[in-house]
Design an enzyme around this catalytic site. Structure first.
Site, PDB file in Angstrom:
ATOM      1  N   ASP A 158       1.126  -1.139   0.005  1.00 48.93           N
ATOM      2  CA  ASP A 158      -0.409   0.230  -0.352  1.00 48.93           C
ATOM      3  C   ASP A 158       0.862   1.571  -0.309  1.00 48.93           C
ATOM      4  OD1 ASP A 158      -0.217   1.571   3.516  1.00 48.93           O
ATOM      5  OD2 ASP A 158       0.289  -0.819   3.072  1.00 48.93           O
ATOM      6  N   THR A 159       0.245   2.267  -0.295  1.00 43.90           N
ATOM      7  CA  THR A 159       0.993   3.882  -0.985  1.00 43.90           C
ATOM      8  C   THR A 159       1.342   4.887   0.842  1.00 43.90           C
ATOM      9  OG1 THR A 159      -1.436   4.643  -0.900  1.00 43.90           O
ATOM     10  CG2 THR A 159      -0.185   3.378  -2.589  1.00 43.90           C
ATOM     11  N   ASP A 160       0.265   4.012   1.719  1.00 47.35           N
ATOM     12  CA  ASP A 160       0.288   4.157   2.960  1.00 47.35           C
ATOM     13  C   ASP A 160       1.480   3.946   3.429  1.00 47.35           C
ATOM     14  OD1 ASP A 160      -0.328   6.944   4.422  1.00 47.35           O
ATOM     15  OD2 ASP A 160      -2.212   5.804   5.570  1.00 47.35           O
ATOM     16  N   ASP A 161       1.940   2.460   3.995  1.00 48.23           N
ATOM     17  CA  ASP A 161       3.101   2.324   4.181  1.00 48.23           C
ATOM     18  C   ASP A 161       4.407   2.886   3.262  1.00 48.23           C
ATOM     19  OD1 ASP A 161       2.821  -0.215   6.285  1.00 48.23           O
ATOM     20  OD2 ASP A 161       0.774   0.290   5.342  1.00 48.23           O
TER      21      ASP A 161
ATOM     22  N   HIS B 204       0.237  12.280   2.963  1.00 45.97           N
ATOM     23  CA  HIS B 204       1.760  11.243   2.915  1.00 45.97           C
ATOM     24  C   HIS B 204       2.804  11.235   2.036  1.00 45.97           C
ATOM     25  CE1 HIS B 204      -0.881   9.322   6.657  1.00 45.97           C
ATOM     26  NE2 HIS B 204      -0.081  10.292   6.940  1.00 45.97           N
TER      27      HIS B 204
END
Length: 651
Positions: A390-393, A467
């Protein structure tokens, strides 16, 4: 002396407030928190806090084991003991700690306790049944609950929406193909199409009459409307399912089985989350997979790794984590340590960095349906979830690890460069970033009769986009087109009151706490009206005790936006935004004082409220590490900005 230090010094001299402190107390508070965080690190380098959700996880785990015939009396009692302990005074169970009762959650808890052997005449079940009847009854439950009850003959499959397995044949460009769903939803839908088609019933020895009101089914939505159209299409699908000959049905179910098995993770699960995990086990079992088949054995064994066992005064309990977050927790912990002034070559930081580097994903995944030519280089949330980075992690890990002084700088740099390229390629056409997929924005699925619970698509959100923008700015790419488009997306997403909606954290405090630092990092002046509106919103919503909190009811009831009991994580999110905006105010000082005054002796903080979001309005998470890592970030950034790192020595 700046006004924050002046405020704190005034507190010391005048003795005002419940206790006094100087800026030195902030430093002491931070050192204690860093010591606590270090103590929680695993020998292999990672951190993981337990993820608490609600008792539907435990009720469904118990029901799954009864359906498969593997339930034990001891396991039932430990689960039942936990479920009973979470019941509210009005007889209900809620979707988050301190929240209002939820009918579907209460129904599932009631059924699980009956399966565990609780007497329906017992006072706690009588209170539960009364709450259910007073709030719409079994008839008003969500589709998931009706499907679980249908497995045991407590509800009719005929009254559940039809999910045809033939969906698996739709190409990726067609409306309602499985890749139009968010990754968590598609992994749930595919096995449920098998369950829906086969409509199994394994009767139990009791009925659910105590939960019924006798209310008729609600009328269909009017035409013309998409929901009304899909409701009538569901009637046709039920007719098709009842036909004796369905030429594509068996082939579709076999194709669905292949799809499911291909996505089983190394830990035996699916997607690292409970819903697709349990439904995949049921679907495969219905399709002939025996309990000793390697896929089934791995899946059931993996659930044990998500089970928390605890001793209580009433006896042992067991409860199930809906998911686990070691990669996310570790990335946040590394960033927190670095913000606290810990050396970038500190042994704890290096151990965590090496573990994270080994967790980087290079395998193919479903996200490539929309981005087929993009090389994989992200990070996932869980120990084992290679199909769904995932992009957030990934953004948060790049932000943290780029600051590490690693003995193999070329290895680290190459890994992060690949991740930046992957993140850039995952930008959606509108300029924002979703969590798991690019351009997962079609809303057709939301209109289906099945979709009465939780988010089912993964469009860009302010917190994730922020983020990634902050990461790109830190990479020196603020002037490049992807970052500029991300900034514009954030500007367009700002609410009229100056805040941002928080998709993956509660709620506007989280979204605003992410957006302001990102915009400032990308070059926005702190006196820009966009930033000033956000600052005013935060200051206007500060609690009397100096902290910030936002109740999860804000996702459904706007009167709760920015309102709620103060929590350490939400207080830290607000402080991070104010510090990024170069605020030097009483609001910052009061927020710092709140964190100092509420810290436990062991360096941590208590946080009874949930501040994590799974599905806005429906499903929430308590991240046990949030209450520690985010205050460390805020305290560390305050000391860096207003005092300088050379004036303190971190633990």
């Amino acid at each position: 002396m700046n006004s924050v230090s002046t405020f704190l010094e005034t507190q010391r001299r005048t003795g005002s407030g419940p206790r006094t402190e100087t800026a030195a107390d902030v430093s002491h508070c931070l050192d204690a928190a860093v010591g606590r965080l270090r103590a929680l690190q695993h020998d292999e380098g990672w951190w993981k806090g337990d993820l608490a959700t609600n008792v539907t996880m435990d009720a469904e785990d118990l029901m799954l084991r009864h359906f498969l015939g593997i339930a034990t009396a001891d396991g039932d009692e430990q689960t039942a003991r936990w479920i009973r302990s979470q019941q509210a005074a009005d007889g209900s169970w809620s979707t988050f700690a301190g929240g209002p009762g939820d009918v579907s959650t209460t129904v599932e808890a009631w059924v699980a306790l009956r399966m565990a052997g609780d007497d329906p005449a017992a006072e706690h079940l009588q209170r539960a049944a009364a709450f259910v009847r007073a709030n719409g009854g079994l008839e008003g439950c969500r589709v998931f609950t009706h499907m679980w009850l249908s497995l045991f003959g407590l509800w009719s499959w005929h009254d559940c929406p039809d999910l045809p397995p033939e969906l698996i044949f739709l190409p990726s460009w067609a409306p309602l193909n499985i890749y139009d769903w968010g990754c968590w939803a598609r992994q749930t839908i595919v096995p449920l199409t098998i369950v829906s088609a086969l409509r199994p019933v394994r009767p139990v020895s009791f009925d659910a009459a105590d939960l019924r009101t006798g209310a008729p089914r609600p009328p269909k939505d009017r035409l013309p409307s998409w929901s009304g159209l899909f409701q009538r299409l569901d009637v046709l699908l039920h007719g098709y399912t009842s036909l004796p000959v369905k030429p594509l049905r068996n082939l579709a179910m076999r194709r669905a089985v292949e799809w499911i098995v291909a996505r089983q993770e190394a830990d035996g699960g699916w997607g690292g989350i409970q819903p697709p995990w349990v439904y995949s086990l049921i679907a495969l079992h219905l399709m002939g997979y025996s309990l000793d088949h390697p896929v089934m054995r791995a899946g059931l064994a993996g659930l044990d790794g998500f089970t928390v066992h605890e001793e209580t005064e009433d006896g042992p309990i067991r409860w199930l984590e809906a998911c686990q977050s070691p990669v996310w927790d570790t990335g946040l912990a590394v960033a927190a340590l670095l913000d606290a002034g810990v050396a970038p070559d500190d042994p704890d930081v290096l151990r965590a960095t090496d573990w994270l580097l080994d967790e980087q994903i290079t395998a193919d995944g479903d996200w490539q349906v929309r981005r087929p030519d993009l090389p994989s280089a992200g990070w996932a949330f869980e120990f084992a979830n290679d199909v769904y980075p995932d992009t957030d992690d990934t953004a948060e890990i790049v932000l943290a690890l780029r600051r590490v002084d690693h003995p193999e700088p070329k290895r680290l740099g190459a890994a992060l460069d690949r991740s930046v390229a992957w993140l850039t390629g995952m930008q959606s056409r509108d300029g924002g970033w979703g969590a798991f997929d690019a351009d997962n924005t079609r809303t057709w699925a939301e209109k289906l009769p099945f979709c009465d619970f939780g988010a089912v698509i993964d469009p860009p959100s302010a917190d994730v986009t922020a983020h990634v923008v902050e990461m790109l700015a830190a990479e020196g790419r603020a002037e490049e087109e992807p970052c500029r488009r991300g900034v514009q997306w954030l500007l367009d997403a700002q609410e009229q009151d100056g805040s941002w909606f928080g998709r993956w954290g509660a709620n506007h405090v989280y979204g605003t706490g992410a957006a302001v630092p990102a915009l400032v990092a990308a070059g926005m002046p702190t006196d820009d009206p966009v930033v000033r509106r956000a600052v005013r919103w935060l200051e206007d919503h500060q609690n009397d005790d100096g902290g910030w909190g936002e109740d999860l009811r804000s996702y459904r009831d706007p009167t709760w936006i920015g309102r709620g009991d103060s929590t350490p994580s939400q207080t830290a999110w607000a402080l991070l935004a104010l510090l990024a905006a170069d605020e030097d105010s009483d609001a910052v000082a009061r927020g710092l004082r709140h964190l100092v005054e509420t810290q436990r002796e062991d360096g941590g903080w208590d946080e009874d409220r949930y501040t994590g979001t799974g599905f806005p309005g429906d499903f929430y998470i308590s991240y046990r590490l949030y209450r520690l890592v985010f205050p460390i970030w805020a305290l560390g950034r305050y000391l860096e900005r207003f005092r300088g790192r050379d004036e303190r020595r971190p633990a």
